[in-house]
Scaffold this motif. Structure first.
Motif, mmCIF file in Angstrom:
data_model
loop_
_atom_site.group_PDB
_atom_site.id
_atom_site.type_symbol
_atom_site.label_atom_id
_atom_site.label_comp_id
_atom_site.label_asym_id
_atom_site.label_seq_id
_atom_site.Cartn_x
_atom_site.Cartn_y
_atom_site.Cartn_z
ATOM 1 N N VAL A 144 1.434 5.742 10.417
ATOM 2 C CA VAL A 144 1.613 5.243 9.061
ATOM 3 C C VAL A 144 2.561 6.210 8.364
ATOM 4 O O VAL A 144 2.301 7.415 8.298
ATOM 5 C CB VAL A 144 0.270 5.155 8.312
ATOM 6 N N LEU A 145 3.696 5.693 7.878
ATOM 7 C CA LEU A 145 4.686 6.518 7.185
ATOM 8 C C LEU A 145 4.320 6.574 5.706
ATOM 9 O O LEU A 145 4.409 5.570 5.006
ATOM 10 C CB LEU A 145 6.089 5.951 7.386
ATOM 11 N N LYS A 146 3.902 7.743 5.249
ATOM 12 C CA LYS A 146 3.454 7.929 3.871
ATOM 13 C C LYS A 146 4.435 8.808 3.116
ATOM 14 O O LYS A 146 4.997 9.730 3.686
ATOM 15 C CB LYS A 146 2.074 8.591 3.844
ATOM 16 N N SER A 171 12.106 1.592 -1.347
ATOM 17 C CA SER A 171 10.881 1.345 -2.099
ATOM 18 C C SER A 171 11.149 0.998 -3.561
ATOM 19 O O SER A 171 12.208 1.279 -4.105
ATOM 20 C CB SER A 171 10.009 2.608 -2.030
ATOM 21 N N TRP A 172 10.098 0.440 -4.165
ATOM 22 C CA TRP A 172 10.107 0.190 -5.610
ATOM 23 C C TRP A 172 10.127 1.509 -6.381
ATOM 24 O O TRP A 172 10.342 1.509 -7.587
ATOM 25 C CB TRP A 172 8.879 -0.614 -6.003
ATOM 26 N N ASP A 173 9.891 2.632 -5.726
ATOM 27 C CA ASP A 173 9.899 3.927 -6.423
ATOM 28 C C ASP A 173 11.315 4.468 -6.634
ATOM 29 O O ASP A 173 11.507 5.605 -7.036
ATOM 30 C CB ASP A 173 9.029 4.957 -5.710
ATOM 31 N N LYS A 174 12.320 3.625 -6.341
ATOM 32 C CA LYS A 174 13.740 3.947 -6.549
ATOM 33 C C LYS A 174 14.264 4.993 -5.575
ATOM 34 O O LYS A 174 15.228 5.697 -5.857
ATOM 35 C CB LYS A 174 14.005 4.397 -7.998
ATOM 36 N N THR A 175 13.627 5.109 -4.412
ATOM 37 C CA THR A 175 14.105 6.031 -3.384
ATOM 38 C C THR A 175 14.223 5.319 -2.046
ATOM 39 O O THR A 175 13.603 4.284 -1.812
ATOM 40 C CB THR A 175 13.163 7.241 -3.190
ATOM 41 N N ASP A 200 0.797 -1.200 0.000
ATOM 42 C CA ASP A 200 0.000 0.000 0.000
ATOM 43 C C ASP A 200 0.847 1.275 0.000
ATOM 44 O O ASP A 200 0.363 2.346 0.335
ATOM 45 C CB ASP A 200 -0.993 -0.017 1.153
ATOM 46 N N LYS A 201 2.150 1.151 -0.298
ATOM 47 C CA LYS A 201 3.064 2.298 -0.430
ATOM 48 C C LYS A 201 3.357 2.981 0.896
ATOM 49 O O LYS A 201 3.766 4.131 0.934
ATOM 50 C CB LYS A 201 2.523 3.312 -1.446
ATOM 51 N N THR A 202 3.141 2.283 2.006
ATOM 52 C CA THR A 202 3.405 2.850 3.326
ATOM 53 C C THR A 202 4.213 1.870 4.166
ATOM 54 O O THR A 202 4.333 0.692 3.833
ATOM 55 C CB THR A 202 2.096 3.151 4.089
ATOM 56 N N ASN A 231 5.459 3.946 -4.538
ATOM 57 C CA ASN A 231 5.319 2.544 -4.901
ATOM 58 C C ASN A 231 5.554 1.707 -3.642
ATOM 59 O O ASN A 231 5.819 2.253 -2.578
ATOM 60 C CB ASN A 231 6.289 2.166 -6.028
ATOM 61 N N TYR A 232 5.503 0.396 -3.777
ATOM 62 C CA TYR A 232 5.606 -0.497 -2.629
ATOM 63 C C TYR A 232 6.870 -0.250 -1.809
ATOM 64 O O TYR A 232 7.940 -0.026 -2.360
ATOM 65 C CB TYR A 232 5.610 -1.959 -3.076
ATOM 66 N N VAL A 233 6.746 -0.352 -0.479
ATOM 67 C CA VAL A 233 7.892 -0.297 0.426
ATOM 68 C C VAL A 233 8.427 -1.719 0.558
ATOM 69 O O VAL A 233 7.699 -2.633 0.919
ATOM 70 C CB VAL A 233 7.489 0.272 1.803
#
Length: 83
Positions: free
Chosen positions: A21-23, A45-49, A1-3, A27-29
């Motif tokens: 909840v860390l938002k 994350s899958w968001d490359k960060t 859920d990206k958190t 993308n997925y953590v």
């Protein structure tokens, strides 16, 4: 859920309470590391960060203080060194 979720164990019990909840990831953590010295958290994350979450002194509240960008692919592992 990206958190990522922060859970606190109830003193003297085996029950856990979701305290935050860390938002911020888009993308997925995939990875989480906790610094045992400061209580700060790093997420990958899958968001490359990767993100650094600072724990407020004496409180169970976390703030995203830095986004680590520049990865060419998803961040699948993170680690914290206290020295």
């Amino acid at each position: 859920d990206k958190t990522a979720r922060v859970w606190k164990r109830e003193q003297g019990r085996d029950n856990y309470e979701n305290i935050q909840v860390l938002k911020g990831h888009s993308n997925y953590v995939e990875a989480v590391a906790v610094c045992t010295q400061t209580g700060n958290i790093v997420t990958g994350s899958w968001d490359k960060t990767a993100r650094v979450w600072k724990r407020e002194q004496g409180r169970d509240n976390y703030e995203n203080i830095q986004v680590l960008e520049g990865h060419s692919d998803s961040v699948f592992a993170v680690a914290v060194c206290t020295q």
